[in-house]
Design a protein around this motif. Structure first.
Motif, short mmCIF file in Angstrom:
data_model
loop_
_atom_site.label_atom_id
_atom_site.label_comp_id
_atom_site.label_asym_id
_atom_site.label_seq_id
_atom_site.Cartn_x
_atom_site.Cartn_y
_atom_site.Cartn_z
N ASP A 74 0.80 -1.22 0.00
CA ASP A 74 0.00 0.00 0.00
C ASP A 74 0.84 1.27 0.00
O ASP A 74 0.32 2.37 -0.20
CB ASP A 74 -0.96 0.01 1.20
CG ASP A 74 -0.23 0.03 2.53
OD1 ASP A 74 1.03 -0.02 2.54
OD2 ASP A 74 -0.91 0.09 3.57
N LYS A 75 2.19 1.15 0.26
CA LYS A 75 3.12 2.30 0.21
C LYS A 75 2.72 3.41 1.17
O LYS A 75 2.84 4.60 0.86
CB LYS A 75 3.22 2.86 -1.22
CG LYS A 75 3.84 1.88 -2.22
CD LYS A 75 3.94 2.48 -3.60
CE LYS A 75 4.69 1.56 -4.55
NZ LYS A 75 4.09 0.23 -4.70
N VAL A 76 2.28 3.04 2.34
CA VAL A 76 1.88 4.01 3.36
C VAL A 76 2.59 3.68 4.66
O VAL A 76 2.38 2.58 5.22
CB VAL A 76 0.35 4.02 3.57
CG1 VAL A 76 -0.02 4.97 4.71
CG2 VAL A 76 -0.36 4.42 2.30
N ASP A 77 3.45 4.58 5.12
CA ASP A 77 4.06 4.50 6.45
C ASP A 77 4.95 3.27 6.64
O ASP A 77 5.02 2.71 7.74
CB ASP A 77 2.97 4.53 7.53
CG ASP A 77 3.49 5.16 8.83
OD1 ASP A 77 4.51 5.86 8.77
OD2 ASP A 77 2.87 4.94 9.88
N HIS A 78 5.64 2.84 5.59
CA HIS A 78 6.63 1.76 5.72
C HIS A 78 8.01 2.40 5.92
O HIS A 78 8.57 2.97 4.98
CB HIS A 78 6.63 0.87 4.48
CG HIS A 78 5.35 0.11 4.28
ND1 HIS A 78 5.06 -1.06 4.94
CD2 HIS A 78 4.27 0.38 3.51
CE1 HIS A 78 3.88 -1.50 4.57
NE2 HIS A 78 3.37 -0.64 3.69
N PHE A 79 8.55 2.32 7.15
CA PHE A 79 9.84 2.92 7.46
C PHE A 79 10.71 1.90 8.18
O PHE A 79 10.23 1.12 8.99
CB PHE A 79 9.67 4.15 8.35
CG PHE A 79 9.05 5.32 7.64
CD1 PHE A 79 9.81 6.14 6.81
CD2 PHE A 79 7.70 5.60 7.80
CE1 PHE A 79 9.23 7.21 6.17
CE2 PHE A 79 7.12 6.66 7.15
CZ PHE A 79 7.89 7.47 6.33
N PRO A 80 12.03 1.89 7.88
CA PRO A 80 12.93 0.98 8.58
C PRO A 80 13.26 1.48 9.98
O PRO A 80 13.47 2.68 10.20
CB PRO A 80 14.17 0.95 7.68
CG PRO A 80 14.15 2.27 6.98
CD PRO A 80 12.71 2.64 6.80
N VAL A 81 13.28 0.56 10.92
CA VAL A 81 13.61 0.86 12.30
C VAL A 81 14.73 -0.09 12.73
O VAL A 81 14.64 -1.31 12.52
CB VAL A 81 12.38 0.69 13.23
CG1 VAL A 81 12.77 0.96 14.68
CG2 VAL A 81 11.25 1.60 12.79
N ALA A 82 15.79 0.48 13.33
CA ALA A 82 16.95 -0.33 13.75
C ALA A 82 16.67 -1.02 15.07
O ALA A 82 16.06 -0.45 15.98
CB ALA A 82 18.18 0.55 13.89
N HIS A 83 17.12 -2.29 15.18
CA HIS A 83 16.98 -3.08 16.39
C HIS A 83 18.36 -3.51 16.88
O HIS A 83 19.30 -3.61 16.09
CB HIS A 83 16.11 -4.31 16.14
CG HIS A 83 14.64 -4.00 16.12
ND1 HIS A 83 13.77 -4.42 17.09
CD2 HIS A 83 13.90 -3.28 15.24
CE1 HIS A 83 12.56 -4.00 16.82
NE2 HIS A 83 12.60 -3.31 15.69
N GLN A 84 18.46 -3.76 18.17
CA GLN A 84 19.73 -4.19 18.72
C GLN A 84 20.12 -5.59 18.25
O GLN A 84 21.27 -5.85 17.91
CB GLN A 84 19.67 -4.15 20.25
CG GLN A 84 19.53 -2.75 20.82
CD GLN A 84 19.50 -2.76 22.33
OE1 GLN A 84 19.46 -3.83 22.96
NE2 GLN A 84 19.52 -1.59 22.94
N LYS A 85 19.16 -6.49 18.20
CA LYS A 85 19.43 -7.85 17.77
C LYS A 85 19.13 -8.00 16.28
O LYS A 85 18.22 -7.38 15.75
CB LYS A 85 18.59 -8.84 18.57
CG LYS A 85 18.95 -8.89 20.04
CD LYS A 85 18.15 -9.95 20.77
CE LYS A 85 18.53 -10.03 22.24
NZ LYS A 85 17.76 -11.08 22.94
N ARG A 86 19.92 -8.86 15.66
CA ARG A 86 19.71 -9.12 14.24
C ARG A 86 18.80 -10.34 14.06
O ARG A 86 18.66 -11.17 14.95
CB ARG A 86 21.04 -9.37 13.54
CG ARG A 86 22.00 -8.19 13.59
CD ARG A 86 23.16 -8.41 12.63
NE ARG A 86 23.82 -9.71 12.88
CZ ARG A 86 24.61 -10.31 12.00
NH1 ARG A 86 24.85 -9.74 10.82
NH2 ARG A 86 25.19 -11.47 12.30
N ASN A 87 18.22 -10.42 12.86
CA ASN A 87 17.37 -11.57 12.52
C ASN A 87 17.47 -11.81 11.02
O ASN A 87 17.95 -10.95 10.27
CB ASN A 87 15.92 -11.32 12.93
CG ASN A 87 15.18 -12.60 13.22
OD1 ASN A 87 15.50 -13.65 12.66
ND2 ASN A 87 14.20 -12.53 14.12
N ARG A 88 16.98 -12.95 10.58
CA ARG A 88 17.08 -13.30 9.18
C ARG A 88 16.13 -12.46 8.34
O ARG A 88 15.00 -12.16 8.74
CB ARG A 88 16.76 -14.78 8.97
CG ARG A 88 17.06 -15.29 7.55
CD ARG A 88 16.70 -16.75 7.44
NE ARG A 88 17.52 -17.59 8.30
CZ ARG A 88 18.71 -18.06 7.96
NH1 ARG A 88 19.23 -17.76 6.77
NH2 ARG A 88 19.39 -18.81 8.80
#
Length: 350
Positions: free
Chosen positions: A298-312
């Motif tokens: 839908d291209k609405v409010d998709h933003f990357p957020v950094a986390h302390q732990k990594r995941n696949r």
């Protein structure tokens, strides 16, 4: 039957139903359970009058009114039980180009020369008797199984007779019994309304209130959801999908799409999380399901957020990343350098 015990002029009492108080609905379904038309029963003396129709009793008038939306002379076939069947209704449907098959009560066959129950009992299980009435437009078939049942049809008779396996209690063995063709076709095509009622009762929204019309409104939403699931299952068969999602998962997916599609991630309203009780720790190996396609694209409010732990990464499945989409709640690669990977953009584009 829509359960309701409050005050309403539409409320009915049906002692033979599991929910005895509520609103009675008449419906026209196909063999798969898909509802095509319905109306609400409004009490005794309020039968729906159809233009140019003779009085066919309450059940007959209901069938004819629900079939008004069908095109005439298109080969449609109508099936109903003995509550609705009578000769006047069958003749009315025949004049409109609609074929009819159903069970009929003994007091509505107008002394048709069928064999009596005692005669069929002497012949044994599987015996039948057939006569044609009303200038051969209507055929009556009486069949002896555990009990006798009388069928009326405008296009089916007992021939061809097939074999069906039944259990004989006296001899304690399975035996083959003759079954008329009209009974076989009736058993295959009937049951759409019962199937719809069963599916609507599985995950129905429970409400309490004094406004009677809200119960009917929410029931129509439930019917719309079940109808959509029937169409989804049909499309799965056409497209070769072996395992369609069950109704519960389908209903939750539709709700998630309506809640998230074309909408930004709303801020939390109320007390901050620090003042509330800490949530229970997530189990090891917790899996976050993928969002619906409508929400993902839908291209609405998709933003990357950094986390302390990594995941696949959810998209490529090869690399590990600490970037997560705050709306889709999945980890996606967003790596610069000599070999950059931008799964975040690809995941939300196609």
């Amino acid at each position: 039957m829509v359960p309701f015990k409050g005050r309403s002029f539409l409320r009915q009492y049906l002692p033979n139903k599991p929910k005895k108080w509520g609103f009675k609905l008449w419906g026209r379904c196909d063999a798969s359970g898909f509802l095509h038309d319905f109306n609400v029963y409004q009490g005794k003396g309020t039968g729906i009058d159809v233009k140019g129709m003779k009085d066919c009793g309450l059940g007959g008038n209901v069938v004819i009114s629900l079939c008004e939306s069908l095109d005439r002379d298109c080969g449609y076939k109508v099936f109903a039980d003995n509550f609705f069947s009578n000769f006047n209704m069958v003749k009315q449907l025949k004049s409109r180009g609609l074929e009819y098959t159903g069970t009929i009560n003994k007091n509505r066959i107008h002394n048709a020369p069928l064999k009596s129950d005692n005669e069929l009992n002497k012949k044994g299980r599987g015996s039948h008797s057939t006569v044609s009435v009303k200038d051969n437009d209507i055929a009556l078939t009486k069949w002896k199984e555990t009990k006798t049942v009388t069928m009326v049809s405008t296009y089916l008779t007992a021939e061809p007779v097939s074999k069906v396996t039944r259990y004989d209690k006296s001899r304690k063995v399975h035996v083959e019994v003759d079954r008329p063709n009209v009974v076989e076709v009736y058993n295959k095509k009937m049951g759409g309304v019962d199937l719809l009622d069963m599916m609507c009762s599985l995950y129905k929204r429970q409400i309490k209130g004094k406004r009677w019309y809200m119960y009917i409104f929410y029931h129509t939403l439930t019917i719309a959801m079940v109808n959509a699931w029937f169409l989804y299952k049909r499309d799965c068969v056409i497209n070769g999908v072996r395992k369609p999602m069950p109704l519960k998962l389908f209903q939750s997916s539709v709700a998630e799409v309506f809640l998230k599609k074309d909408r930004p991630v709303s801020a939390r309203v109320g007390r901050p999380l620090s003042m509330l009780q800490s949530p229970p720790a997530t189990k090891k190996g917790h899996y976050t399901p993928a969002p619906p396609t409508e929400v993902r694209l839908d291209k609405v409010d998709h933003f990357p957020v950094a986390h302390q732990k990594r995941n696949r990464c959810r998209h490529c499945g090869n690399g590990y990343t600490q970037w997560k989409c705050r709306k889709c709640d999945v980890f996606l690669c967003l790596t610069p350098g000599a070999q950059p990977r931008n799964c975040f953009l690809t995941y939300h584009s196609n």
